[in-house]
Scaffold this motif. Structure first.
Motif, PDB file in Angstrom:
ATOM      1  N   LEU A 102       0.874  -1.252  -0.169  1.00  0.00           N
ATOM      2  CA  LEU A 102       0.209   0.107   0.097  1.00  0.00           C
ATOM      3  C   LEU A 102       0.633   1.264  -0.305  1.00  0.00           C
ATOM      4  CD1 LEU A 102      -2.103  -2.018   0.722  1.00  0.00           C
ATOM      5  CD2 LEU A 102      -3.468  -0.130   2.217  1.00  0.00           C
ATOM      6  N   LYS A 103       1.829   0.976   0.528  1.00  0.00           N
ATOM      7  CA  LYS A 103       2.837   2.258   0.598  1.00  0.00           C
ATOM      8  C   LYS A 103       3.078   2.680  -0.704  1.00  0.00           C
ATOM      9  CE  LYS A 103       7.241   3.969   2.752  1.00  0.00           C
ATOM     10  NZ  LYS A 103       8.007   4.452   3.272  1.00  0.00           N
ATOM     11  N   ASP A 104       3.672   1.824  -1.523  1.00  0.00           N
ATOM     12  CA  ASP A 104       4.056   2.177  -3.059  1.00  0.00           C
ATOM     13  C   ASP A 104       2.870   2.269  -3.652  1.00  0.00           C
ATOM     14  OD1 ASP A 104       6.276   0.880  -2.445  1.00  0.00           O
ATOM     15  OD2 ASP A 104       6.105  -0.651  -3.544  1.00  0.00           O
ATOM     16  N   ALA A 105       1.830   2.460  -3.462  1.00  0.00           N
ATOM     17  CA  ALA A 105       0.347   2.249  -3.384  1.00  0.00           C
ATOM     18  C   ALA A 105       0.007   4.331  -3.203  1.00  0.00           C
ATOM     19  CB  ALA A 105      -1.013   1.960  -3.756  1.00  0.00           C
ATOM     20  N   GLY A 106       1.075   4.889  -2.931  1.00  0.00           N
ATOM     21  CA  GLY A 106       0.293   5.965  -2.175  1.00  0.00           C
ATOM     22  C   GLY A 106       0.180   6.239  -0.901  1.00  0.00           C
ATOM     23  N   ILE A 107      -0.804   5.469  -0.261  1.00  0.00           N
ATOM     24  CA  ILE A 107      -0.835   5.107   0.947  1.00  0.00           C
ATOM     25  C   ILE A 107      -0.474   4.691   2.400  1.00  0.00           C
ATOM     26  CG2 ILE A 107      -2.744   4.282   2.540  1.00  0.00           C
ATOM     27  CD1 ILE A 107      -4.227   2.686  -1.162  1.00  0.00           C
ATOM     28  N   SER A 108      -0.063   5.797   2.407  1.00  0.00           N
ATOM     29  CA  SER A 108       0.495   6.134   4.437  1.00  0.00           C
ATOM     30  C   SER A 108      -0.330   5.074   5.090  1.00  0.00           C
ATOM     31  CB  SER A 108       1.114   7.768   4.540  1.00  0.00           C
ATOM     32  OG  SER A 108       0.344   8.625   4.940  1.00  0.00           O
ATOM     33  N   LEU A 109       0.690   4.508   5.840  1.00  0.00           N
ATOM     34  CA  LEU A 109      -0.006   4.036   7.249  1.00  0.00           C
ATOM     35  C   LEU A 109       0.021   4.837   8.696  1.00  0.00           C
ATOM     36  CD1 LEU A 109      -0.838   1.813   8.826  1.00  0.00           C
ATOM     37  CD2 LEU A 109       1.310   0.567   9.165  1.00  0.00           C
ATOM     38  N   ALA A 110      -1.200   4.907   9.362  1.00  0.00           N
ATOM     39  CA  ALA A 110      -1.165   5.592   9.970  1.00  0.00           C
ATOM     40  C   ALA A 110      -1.757   5.147  12.017  1.00  0.00           C
ATOM     41  CB  ALA A 110      -2.329   6.787  10.174  1.00  0.00           C
ATOM     42  N   ILE A 111      -1.706   4.366  12.639  1.00  0.00           N
ATOM     43  CA  ILE A 111      -1.466   3.786  13.233  1.00  0.00           C
ATOM     44  C   ILE A 111      -2.589   4.320  14.628  1.00  0.00           C
ATOM     45  CG2 ILE A 111       0.054   2.834  14.934  1.00  0.00           C
ATOM     46  CD1 ILE A 111       1.783   1.634  13.451  1.00  0.00           C
ATOM     47  N   GLY A 112      -3.036   3.955  15.084  1.00  0.00           N
ATOM     48  CA  GLY A 112      -4.197   4.676  16.162  1.00  0.00           C
ATOM     49  C   GLY A 112      -3.270   4.177  17.515  1.00  0.00           C
ATOM     50  N   LEU A 113      -3.290   3.307  17.613  1.00  0.00           N
ATOM     51  CA  LEU A 113      -2.069   2.627  19.101  1.00  0.00           C
ATOM     52  C   LEU A 113      -1.105   2.100  19.016  1.00  0.00           C
ATOM     53  CD1 LEU A 113      -2.324   2.089  22.692  1.00  0.00           C
ATOM     54  CD2 LEU A 113      -4.297   0.694  22.099  1.00  0.00           C
ATOM     55  N   LEU A 114      -0.179   2.145  19.766  1.00  0.00           N
ATOM     56  CA  LEU A 114       1.170   1.636  19.327  1.00  0.00           C
ATOM     57  C   LEU A 114       2.032   1.528  20.294  1.00  0.00           C
ATOM     58  CD1 LEU A 114       2.555   0.476  16.642  1.00  0.00           C
ATOM     59  CD2 LEU A 114       4.252   2.519  16.557  1.00  0.00           C
ATOM     60  N   PHE A 115       2.596  -0.101  21.230  1.00  0.00           N
ATOM     61  CA  PHE A 115       3.850  -0.220  22.182  1.00  0.00           C
ATOM     62  C   PHE A 115       4.502  -0.762  21.364  1.00  0.00           C
ATOM     63  CE2 PHE A 115      -1.210  -0.718  23.514  1.00  0.00           C
ATOM     64  CZ  PHE A 115      -0.705  -0.421  24.227  1.00  0.00           C
ATOM     65  N   ASP A 116       5.183  -0.811  21.877  1.00  0.00           N
ATOM     66  CA  ASP A 116       7.083  -1.157  21.828  1.00  0.00           C
ATOM     67  C   ASP A 116       6.852  -2.756  21.323  1.00  0.00           C
ATOM     68  OD1 ASP A 116       7.790   0.996  22.490  1.00  0.00           O
ATOM     69  OD2 ASP A 116       9.319   0.583  24.463  1.00  0.00           O
ATOM     70  N   THR A 117       6.082  -3.726  22.652  1.00  0.00           N
ATOM     71  CA  THR A 117       5.705  -4.525  21.921  1.00  0.00           C
ATOM     72  C   THR A 117       5.579  -5.423  19.832  1.00  0.00           C
ATOM     73  OG1 THR A 117       3.804  -4.896  23.085  1.00  0.00           O
ATOM     74  CG2 THR A 117       5.220  -5.593  23.810  1.00  0.00           C
ATOM     75  N   ASP A 118       4.246  -4.152  19.824  1.00  0.00           N
ATOM     76  CA  ASP A 118       3.833  -3.873  18.274  1.00  0.00           C
ATOM     77  C   ASP A 118       5.396  -4.330  17.778  1.00  0.00           C
ATOM     78  OD1 ASP A 118       1.624  -3.933  19.502  1.00  0.00           O
ATOM     79  OD2 ASP A 118       1.253  -2.279  19.341  1.00  0.00           O
ATOM     80  N   ILE A 119       5.953  -2.969  17.878  1.00  0.00           N
ATOM     81  CA  ILE A 119       7.204  -2.979  16.680  1.00  0.00           C
ATOM     82  C   ILE A 119       7.987  -3.406  16.554  1.00  0.00           C
ATOM     83  CG2 ILE A 119       9.051  -1.233  16.739  1.00  0.00           C
ATOM     84  CD1 ILE A 119       7.462   0.705  18.275  1.00  0.00           C
ATOM     85  N   LYS A 120       8.315  -4.005  17.713  1.00  0.00           N
ATOM     86  CA  LYS A 120       9.324  -5.124  18.201  1.00  0.00           C
ATOM     87  C   LYS A 120       8.297  -6.896  17.049  1.00  0.00           C
ATOM     88  CE  LYS A 120      11.728  -8.146  21.171  1.00  0.00           C
ATOM     89  NZ  LYS A 120      12.287  -8.652  22.559  1.00  0.00           N
ATOM     90  N   ALA A 121       7.218  -6.936  17.369  1.00  0.00           N
ATOM     91  CA  ALA A 121       6.577  -8.244  16.371  1.00  0.00           C
ATOM     92  C   ALA A 121       6.384  -7.680  14.805  1.00  0.00           C
ATOM     93  CB  ALA A 121       5.334  -8.470  16.829  1.00  0.00           C
ATOM     94  N   ILE A 122       6.388  -6.765  14.444  1.00  0.00           N
ATOM     95  CA  ILE A 122       6.113  -5.659  13.093  1.00  0.00           C
ATOM     96  C   ILE A 122       7.684  -5.581  12.403  1.00  0.00           C
ATOM     97  CG2 ILE A 122       5.811  -4.583  11.480  1.00  0.00           C
ATOM     98  CD1 ILE A 122       3.387  -2.887  14.040  1.00  0.00           C
ATOM     99  N   GLY A 123       8.480  -4.663  13.094  1.00  0.00           N
ATOM    100  CA  GLY A 123       9.800  -4.933  12.702  1.00  0.00           C
ATOM    101  C   GLY A 123      10.109  -3.728  12.812  1.00  0.00           C
ATOM    102  N   PRO A 124      11.439  -3.255  13.366  1.00  0.00           N
ATOM    103  CA  PRO A 124      11.434  -1.122  13.431  1.00  0.00           C
ATOM    104  C   PRO A 124      12.068  -0.559  12.527  1.00  0.00           C
ATOM    105  CG  PRO A 124      13.267  -2.487  14.558  1.00  0.00           C
ATOM    106  CD  PRO A 124      12.061  -3.214  14.541  1.00  0.00           C
ATOM    107  N   ASP A 125      12.065  -1.496  11.330  1.00  0.00           N
ATOM    108  CA  ASP A 125      12.326  -0.862   9.968  1.00  0.00           C
ATOM    109  C   ASP A 125      11.758  -1.366   9.537  1.00  0.00           C
ATOM    110  OD1 ASP A 125      12.431  -4.015   9.671  1.00  0.00           O
ATOM    111  OD2 ASP A 125      13.314  -4.143   8.213  1.00  0.00           O
ATOM    112  N   LYS A 126      10.153  -1.398   9.510  1.00  0.00           N
ATOM    113  CA  LYS A 126       9.607  -1.641   8.076  1.00  0.00           C
ATOM    114  C   LYS A 126       8.357  -0.529   9.126  1.00  0.00           C
ATOM    115  CE  LYS A 126       8.031  -6.238   6.707  1.00  0.00           C
ATOM    116  NZ  LYS A 126      10.130  -6.825   8.049  1.00  0.00           N
ATOM    117  N   LEU A 127       8.035   0.369   9.633  1.00  0.00           N
ATOM    118  CA  LEU A 127       8.002   1.499  10.664  1.00  0.00           C
ATOM    119  C   LEU A 127       8.892   2.341  11.243  1.00  0.00           C
ATOM    120  CD1 LEU A 127       5.590  -0.141  13.693  1.00  0.00           C
ATOM    121  CD2 LEU A 127       5.394   0.233  11.442  1.00  0.00           C
ATOM    122  N   ALA A 128       9.572   2.707  10.513  1.00  0.00           N
ATOM    123  CA  ALA A 128      10.831   4.139  10.026  1.00  0.00           C
ATOM    124  C   ALA A 128       9.830   4.974  10.035  1.00  0.00           C
ATOM    125  CB  ALA A 128      11.854   3.570  10.779  1.00  0.00           C
TER     126      ALA A 128
END
Length: 415
Positions: free
Chosen positions: A259-285
């Motif tokens: 979706l990012k390549d399609a020009g749609i950015s991601l906004a997250i309502g509620l984010l915890f460190d545990t989520d960042i770790k699970a998803i990957g900080p490189d993907k959410l930077a």
């Protein structure tokens, strides 16, 4: 007589109580507290999608608060014995209802803590009012707890949907994300988040052009992500209002469907460190989010986080930090009141101002029992800039306590 600190380490199905001994000396309990002990209950998700952000480590945080209280007061502590008990609500309101009744009535809990999942939290709030026992919510975001369902026994300690939307929704829209498609879990938390983000985005000059409820919990969001890609015109922002394991699934599939390549950015309502770790900080930077606290906010926060990591092996989430804060302030109020009677403890808490490593510039509003404190607009740190493997958060802006939360709701009546 030796002062005892008892911590329940039994799982939900086992009804056993294991006691751990603390410092000795003559006690000050002597009828000042009910059953000659104070019992703190942690009602949480012990094994499912919110177990990492709350769960077993929330129990550890409350145990730390009890140990610190008894170390501070020693023989002068009001309670001769303090116990910590736990139960698993499985993110289901009917189970939360049953467990809250069990903890208040049979296990003689004086104050409940944690309770992620807003539908479960609302169920516990009702039971707390009926039992006339205290409940400190740290894990659920619904604004109803300090709104139309408020009662004199419930305290909303850490965060809520207004705080999250007021920070992230406003900031992302102001930075150019004017059109949004939001997806939200179809229960009390998600429904409230959707309403609050709608107000924040609109107030900042943007528009939510479409929104959809999603199953809770879920591991497949392909229908909604493909819808976003196919919309004409495409939204500039996908607002993902899920949490915990569900959010991780959304974010991973957002990346999978490009979706990012399609020009749609991601906004997250509620984010915890545990989520960042699970998803990957490189993907959410660079992803913007609003948080109640993060472990390396400053030296005071990090000192406590280091202690927590020594016990658990991981850094704390803000829910776990809030559990320690709430349990500590509760025990301090018991100490000042000289009793664990709910009404007397509330007299100490209501209107109280305090600062601790979690809550800065905090006030416990007497009108609705909402704890207002500074909140933080942050973004996910580029891993190349991280000081350690769990250093995920970069502060963008401090949101002052009087701006972070909504004013008291006219729907709240403490009568």
């Amino acid at each position: 007589m030796k002062r005892r600190y008892a911590a329940t380490l039994a799982a939900l199905a086992a009804g056993t109580l294991l006691a751990a001994c603390g410092g000795g000396g003559p006690g000050g309990g002597g009828g000042k507290v009910s059953d000659d002990k104070v019992v703190l209950g942690v009602l949480t998700d012990l094994s499912a999608i919110y177990a990492d952000l709350a769960g077993p480590n929330s129990v550890v945080a409350v145990e730390m608060a009890v140990a610190d209280y008894q170390k501070k007061y020693g023989d002068k502590a009001v309670a001769e014995t303090v116990e910590v008990v736990k139960a698993d609500h499985q993110n289901k309101p009917e189970i939360a209802n049953t467990q809250a009744k069990e903890m208040y009535e049979r296990r003689k809990v004086d104050a409940l803590f944690d309770v992620p999942t807003s539908s479960a939290a609302l169920a516990v709030q009702t039971v707390a009012g009926q039992a006339k026992k205290l409940y400190f919510n740290t894990g659920a975001a619904t604004t109803e707890l300090a709104g139309k369902t408020c009662n004199p026994y419930t305290y909303e300690w850490a965060y809520d949907a207004y705080m999250l939307a007021n920070g992230t929704g406003t900031a992302v829209t102001a930075q150019g994300g004017k059109t949004w498609y939001t997806i939200y879990p179809d229960y009390a938390f998600g429904q409230d988040m959707q309403k609050k983000f709608q107000a924040a985005v609109t107030g900042a000059g943007g528009q939510i052009t479409a929104s959809d409820p999603t199953p809770f919990p879920s591991d497949n969001y392909s229908t909604f992500l493909l819808k976003a890609k196919g919309m004409n015109p495409k939204p500039q922002v996908l607002g993902a209002l899920q949490a915990g394991g569900d959010l991780a699934n959304v974010a991973k599939q957002y990346d999978q469907f490009k979706l990012k390549d399609a020009g749609i950015s991601l906004a997250i309502g509620l984010l915890f460190d545990t989520d960042i770790k699970a998803i990957g900080p490189d993907k959410l930077a660079g992803t913007m989010f609003t948080t109640a606290w993060f472990w390396n906010l400053d030296d005071e926060a990090q000192i406590w986080a280091d202690r927590f990591k020594e016990k658990t092996g991981v850094r704390p989430t803000f829910v776990q930090a809030a559990d320690y804060s709430a349990a500590t302030q509760y025990l301090e109020a018991v100490q000042k009141a000289g009793t664990d009677k709910a009404e007397d403890v509330s007299k100490i808490l209501n209107g109280m101002k305090f600062n601790d490593f979690f809550a800065r510039n905090a006030t416990i509003r007497a009108e609705d029992h909402r704890v207002t404190h500074d909140a933080y607009l942050a973004k996910v740190k580029d891993p190349a800039q991280a000081s350690e493997s769990e250093d995920f958060t970069e502060l963008v802006e401090t949101i002052p306590a009087d701006k972070a939360f909504a004013p008291p709701s006219p729907e709240c009546s403490m009568g």
